[in-house]
Design a protein around this motif. Structure first.
Motif, mmCIF file in Angstrom:
data_model
loop_
_atom_site.group_PDB
_atom_site.id
_atom_site.type_symbol
_atom_site.label_atom_id
_atom_site.label_comp_id
_atom_site.label_asym_id
_atom_site.label_seq_id
_atom_site.Cartn_x
_atom_site.Cartn_y
_atom_site.Cartn_z
ATOM 1 N N LEU A 1 0.813 -1.209 0.000
ATOM 2 C CA LEU A 1 0.000 0.000 0.000
ATOM 3 C C LEU A 1 0.852 1.267 0.000
ATOM 4 C CD1 LEU A 1 -2.811 -0.994 2.539
ATOM 5 C CD2 LEU A 1 -2.913 -1.001 0.042
ATOM 6 N N GLY A 2 2.137 1.117 -0.267
ATOM 7 C CA GLY A 2 3.025 2.267 -0.324
ATOM 8 C C GLY A 2 3.862 2.462 0.916
ATOM 9 N N GLY A 3 3.774 1.539 1.883
ATOM 10 C CA GLY A 3 4.552 1.645 3.104
ATOM 11 C C GLY A 3 5.961 1.102 2.945
ATOM 12 N N ILE A 4 6.613 0.802 4.078
ATOM 13 C CA ILE A 4 8.017 0.397 4.018
ATOM 14 C C ILE A 4 8.276 -0.924 4.725
ATOM 15 C CG2 ILE A 4 8.852 2.764 3.842
ATOM 16 C CD1 ILE A 4 9.530 2.661 6.815
ATOM 17 N N VAL A 5 7.224 -1.631 5.147
ATOM 18 C CA VAL A 5 7.448 -2.854 5.906
ATOM 19 C C VAL A 5 6.638 -4.008 5.325
ATOM 20 C CG1 VAL A 5 8.061 -1.751 8.083
ATOM 21 C CG2 VAL A 5 5.660 -2.118 7.540
ATOM 22 N N THR A 6 7.125 -5.225 5.589
ATOM 23 C CA THR A 6 6.431 -6.428 5.141
ATOM 24 C C THR A 6 5.894 -7.257 6.302
ATOM 25 O OG1 THR A 6 8.553 -7.613 5.091
ATOM 26 C CG2 THR A 6 7.804 -6.577 3.029
ATOM 27 N N GLU A 7 6.161 -6.821 7.540
ATOM 28 C CA GLU A 7 5.610 -7.482 8.704
ATOM 29 C C GLU A 7 5.430 -6.467 9.825
ATOM 30 O OE1 GLU A 7 8.498 -10.530 9.455
ATOM 31 O OE2 GLU A 7 9.810 -9.202 10.604
ATOM 32 N N ARG A 8 4.679 -6.854 10.841
ATOM 33 C CA ARG A 8 4.346 -5.965 11.947
ATOM 34 C C ARG A 8 5.597 -5.362 12.564
ATOM 35 N NH1 ARG A 8 2.293 -2.614 14.884
ATOM 36 N NH2 ARG A 8 0.814 -2.985 16.580
ATOM 37 N N SER A 9 5.586 -4.048 12.831
ATOM 38 C CA SER A 9 6.806 -3.378 13.288
ATOM 39 C C SER A 9 6.543 -2.478 14.492
ATOM 40 C CB SER A 9 7.424 -2.558 12.148
ATOM 41 O OG SER A 9 6.478 -1.651 11.616
ATOM 42 N N ALA A 10 5.774 -2.982 15.469
ATOM 43 C CA ALA A 10 5.503 -2.205 16.674
ATOM 44 C C ALA A 10 6.794 -1.840 17.399
ATOM 45 C CB ALA A 10 4.580 -2.986 17.608
ATOM 46 N N MET A 11 7.762 -2.736 17.409
ATOM 47 C CA MET A 11 9.026 -2.462 18.089
ATOM 48 C C MET A 11 9.782 -1.330 17.399
ATOM 49 S SD MET A 11 10.546 -3.380 20.762
ATOM 50 C CE MET A 11 11.968 -2.504 21.383
ATOM 51 N N THR A 12 9.693 -1.269 16.080
ATOM 52 C CA THR A 12 10.312 -0.144 15.374
ATOM 53 C C THR A 12 9.664 1.163 15.796
ATOM 54 O OG1 THR A 12 10.760 -1.572 13.466
ATOM 55 C CG2 THR A 12 10.860 0.806 13.103
ATOM 56 N N GLY A 13 8.332 1.155 15.944
ATOM 57 C CA GLY A 13 7.633 2.348 16.405
ATOM 58 C C GLY A 13 8.074 2.773 17.793
ATOM 59 N N VAL A 14 8.300 1.810 18.673
ATOM 60 C CA VAL A 14 8.785 2.113 20.019
ATOM 61 C C VAL A 14 10.162 2.768 19.960
ATOM 62 C CG1 VAL A 14 9.610 1.062 22.170
ATOM 63 C CG2 VAL A 14 7.430 0.339 21.187
ATOM 64 N N LEU A 15 11.050 2.202 19.170
ATOM 65 C CA LEU A 15 12.408 2.736 19.074
ATOM 66 C C LEU A 15 12.420 4.128 18.452
ATOM 67 C CD1 LEU A 15 14.174 -0.528 17.850
ATOM 68 C CD2 LEU A 15 14.367 0.515 20.120
ATOM 69 N N VAL A 16 11.569 4.341 17.461
ATOM 70 C CA VAL A 16 11.492 5.655 16.814
ATOM 71 C C VAL A 16 10.954 6.698 17.787
ATOM 72 C CG1 VAL A 16 10.254 6.978 15.051
ATOM 73 C CG2 VAL A 16 11.349 4.818 14.452
ATOM 74 N N ALA A 17 9.887 6.368 18.516
ATOM 75 C CA ALA A 17 9.317 7.308 19.483
ATOM 76 C C ALA A 17 10.340 7.662 20.565
ATOM 77 C CB ALA A 17 8.057 6.718 20.106
ATOM 78 N N GLU A 18 11.078 6.670 21.031
ATOM 79 C CA GLU A 18 12.109 6.923 22.041
ATOM 80 C C GLU A 18 13.182 7.872 21.507
ATOM 81 O OE1 GLU A 18 15.441 4.455 24.688
ATOM 82 O OE2 GLU A 18 14.163 3.399 23.233
ATOM 83 N N ALA A 19 13.636 7.627 20.281
ATOM 84 C CA ALA A 19 14.672 8.476 19.693
ATOM 85 C C ALA A 19 14.175 9.904 19.465
ATOM 86 C CB ALA A 19 15.149 7.867 18.372
ATOM 87 N N MET A 20 12.925 10.041 19.010
ATOM 88 C CA MET A 20 12.366 11.378 18.797
ATOM 89 C C MET A 20 12.257 12.152 20.104
ATOM 90 S SD MET A 20 11.476 12.006 15.502
ATOM 91 C CE MET A 20 9.980 12.996 15.440
ATOM 92 N N ALA A 21 11.792 11.487 21.173
ATOM 93 C CA ALA A 21 11.593 12.164 22.447
ATOM 94 C C ALA A 21 12.907 12.578 23.092
ATOM 95 C CB ALA A 21 10.811 11.272 23.401
ATOM 96 N N HIS A 22 14.007 11.925 22.724
ATOM 97 C CA HIS A 22 15.305 12.354 23.236
ATOM 98 C C HIS A 22 15.628 13.752 22.738
ATOM 99 C CE1 HIS A 22 19.748 12.378 23.754
ATOM 100 N NE2 HIS A 22 19.456 11.682 24.837
ATOM 101 N N GLY A 23 15.072 14.131 21.583
ATOM 102 C CA GLY A 23 15.220 15.499 21.103
ATOM 103 C C GLY A 23 14.261 16.434 21.795
ATOM 104 N N ASP A 24 12.966 16.090 21.785
ATOM 105 C CA ASP A 24 11.950 16.890 22.481
ATOM 106 C C ASP A 24 10.630 16.147 22.406
ATOM 107 O OD1 ASP A 24 10.836 19.278 23.774
ATOM 108 O OD2 ASP A 24 9.819 19.581 21.869
ATOM 109 N N MET A 25 9.997 15.898 23.556
ATOM 110 C CA MET A 25 8.773 15.108 23.565
ATOM 111 C C MET A 25 7.615 15.842 22.903
ATOM 112 S SD MET A 25 6.495 13.449 26.661
ATOM 113 C CE MET A 25 7.827 12.587 27.479
ATOM 114 N N GLY A 26 7.473 17.133 23.152
ATOM 115 C CA GLY A 26 6.362 17.884 22.573
ATOM 116 C C GLY A 26 6.385 17.863 21.059
ATOM 117 N N GLN A 27 7.546 18.153 20.469
ATOM 118 C CA GLN A 27 7.661 18.117 19.011
ATOM 119 C C GLN A 27 7.532 16.695 18.487
ATOM 120 O OE1 GLN A 27 10.609 21.325 17.328
ATOM 121 N NE2 GLN A 27 11.483 20.519 19.220
#
Length: 433
Positions: free
Chosen positions: A138-164
Motif C-alpha cells: 500500500l506504499g509503506g516500508i514494511v512487510t511485517e508488523r513493526s511495533a518495536m520499530t515504532g517504540v524505538l522511533v518514538a524513544e529516539a524522537m523524544a530524546h530530542g523533544d517530547m512535545g515536538q
C-alpha cells in the motif's frame, strides 16, 4: 543477502529520505550553507488556533482493494532477545540524528510558541514516520508488523523533544490505525495520502476532559451515523484534516471512528497545557458529525494498549535526555571546592535515574516485542505504563533537583522535561506504535 531483505532495506531507504540530507552535512558546511539551512529549519512560525475544523483535502479512493491489507506478525527467534534488528538500527540512527540536529535546537522556541515549526513538521514527514506500519503493497516500508520499530522511533524522537515528537508522530498514529483496522475502502481512500509527498495533519483522539478518565467508559457517543462529544488534548487539532475518534458505539461498547475535519459540527478550541506545549494540544468538539466506524469494538482495546506503549517509549527518550544532561552538569558544577557529584546524595540520585531508566526500558521493550509478534501483551503494557508513569515523573523531579536553582529556570531544559514527563500517566491516544 535475500531479495526480501534487499527489498525491505530499499523500501526503508526511500522512507527515510532525510538520511541523504543528513549524510551530506559536510557538503553543506563546505559550501557555507550551514547557517542559511539552519535558519530555514529553525525559524519560528507563530500559528494560532482556529475555531472550526481545518479545510480538508478531498479523500477519495484512487483504486479499489479486493480486501484489506494486513501485516503479518514478526517472526520470533524463540529466544528472549530484545536487540534491535539491523533494519531497526538503521532507521533509529537516522531518527536519533534528526532529533539531535533538528528537534533539540528548536525545542525551547516551540515550547514558547505552543507550536512546532512548520519546517520541522515538513522535514519529519520526509523521514517516513507515517509509513512504519503501512504495508509495502500500500506504499509503506514494511512487510511485517513493526511495533518495536515504532517504540524505538518514538524513544529516539523524544530524546530530542517530547512535545515536538508528539506533533511529528500524530499523523503516523492515524495511518497506523487505518493500516491495522481499516477495511479495504478506508485503506484505499486514506492511506495513499499518508504515503505520498504531502502527509496530511491527522490525530488520534481518545481522551475526554473529565477527572479520572477511563478510556473504556466514554461520554462521546455514536448514534445514527453521527458523533457527538468532546475530545481533549488532541495534538495539532486546529490543523488536522482527519481524526480517529474514540466513542461509545450504538451497542454501548467503545470503538474508533473516522471523521474528516471539514464536516460541519467540528469545532476546535485551544487547550494550553502544562507540558507537551509544542504539540499544539486542542479540544475537539463534535456536534452531530458524520463518521464511519474503523475496525471492530474488539480492536479498541488493542488501540489503547498500543497508544500507552507509545507513551512509555516517549518517556524513555525524555528520561534519557535528563540523565545525559545532569551527568556532566554535576561533574562540572563546583561547590565548596569540589564537584557536587562527589557528594553521595548527588551521586546516588544520578545512579538511581540510570537504574530506573533501565527498568523502564526493559519492560517497555518486552511489551513492544510481544505486540510485534502478535502475542498477548496487555500485562506487559500495564506494567510498563505504571513504571514509566511513576519513575518517569521521579526522574523529571530529580533532574530539576540536581540543578538546584538552575533547574527552575528556562535557561536549562530540565524544567521542560519535568513538565513533559508528567504527561505520561495522563495522556491517552495521540500516538500509536
Amino acid at each position: 543477502m535475500s531479495l526480501v531483505v534487499r527489498s525491505r532495506r530499499d523500501a526503508i531507504g526511500v522512507g527515510v529520505a532525510l538520511l541523504n540530507r543528513l549524510a551530506n552535512s559536510r557538503a553543506v558546511d563546505r559550501l557555507g550553507l550551514r547557517k542559511p539551512a539552519e535558519r530555514v529549519v529553525f525559524e519560528a512560525t507563530k500559528t494560532g488556533f482556529r475555531t472550526a475544523g481545518a479545510l480538508s483535502r478531498r479523500f477519495t479512493a484512487a483504486s479499489k482493494l479486493a480486501k484489506p491489507s494486513r501485516l503479518p506478525a514478526a517472526r520470533g527467534t524463540g529466544r528472549f532477545d530484545l536487540t534491535p534488528t539491523e533494519d531497526q538500527q538503521m532507521v533509529v540512527e537516522v531518527v536519533r540524528e534528526y532529533a539531535a540536529e533538528v528537534l533539540r535546537p528548536a525545542a525551547a522556541s516551540a515550547d514558547t510558541a505552543c507550536a512546532t515549526d512548520a519546517q520541522v513538521l515538513s522535514s519529519s514527514a520526509d523521514l517516513g514516520l507515517s509509513l512504519i506500519e503501512v504495508p509495502e503493497e500500500l506504499g509503506g516500508i514494511v512487510t511485517e508488523r513493526s511495533a518495536m520499530t515504532g517504540v524505538l522511533v518514538a524513544e529516539a524522537m523524544a530524546h530530542g523533544d517530547m512535545g515536538q515528537a508528539v506533533a511529528c508522530l500524530a499523523p503516523a498514529a492515524v495511518s497506523t490505525a487505518i493500516s491495522l483496522w481499516g477495511d479495504e475502502t478506508q485503506q484505499a481512500t486514506y492511506l495513499p495520502a499518508f504515503t505520498g509527498s504531502s502527509v496530511p495533519p491527522a490525530a488520534l483522539a481518545i481522551l475526554e476532559p473529565r477527572p479520572l478518565f477511563d478510556p473504556f467508559s466514554l461520554q462521546t457517543t455514536f448514534a445514527g451515523g453521527r458523533l457527538s462529544g468532546v475530545k481533549s488534548l488532541v495534538p495539532r487539532g486546529a490543523e488536522a484534516e482527519l481524526f480517529v475518534i474514540a466513542a461509545a458505539s450504538e451497542s454501548g461498547r467503545p470503538a474508533l471512528f473516522l471523521v474528516e475535519s471539514d464536516h460541519p459540527g467540528v469545532t476546535i478550541e485551544a487547550e494550553p497545557s502544562m507540558g507537551l506545549r509544542a504539540a499544539s494540544l486542542s479540544r475537539v468538539i463534535l456536534q452531530d458529525v458524520p463518521a464511519v466506524q474503523l475496525g471492530t469494538v474488539e480492536d479498541y482495546a488493542e488501540c489503547v494498549r498500543l497508544s500507552r506503549l507509545g507513551w512509555c517509549a516517549l518517556s524513555l527518550g525524555t528520561a534519557k535526555a535528563v540523565l545525559d544532561y545532569v551527568t556532566p552538569y554535576v561533574n562540572s558544577r563546583v561547590a565548596f571546592g569540589e564537584p557536587i557529584s562527589h557528594r553521595q546524595s548527588v551521586a546516588f540520585m544520578v545512579a538511581n535515574i540510570g537504574i530506573e531508566l533501565e527498568g523502564m526500558r526493559l519492560v517497555t521493550y518486552r511489551a513492544g516485542s510481544r505486540a510485534e509478534q502478535g502475542l498477548p501483551f496487555a500485562r506487559e503494557v500495564a506494567l510498563a505504563r505504571r513504571l514509566c508513569t511513576d519513575k518517569g515523573m521521579q526522574i523529571g523531579t530529580d533532574g530539576v533537583q540536581l540543578l538546584g536553582g538552575h533547574g527552575f529556570v528556562k535557561e536549562h531544559p530540565v524544567e521542560r522535561w519535568y513538565r513533559d514527563l508528567r504527561a505520561i500517566g495522563v495522556m491517552e491516544g495521540a500516538v500509536l506504535v
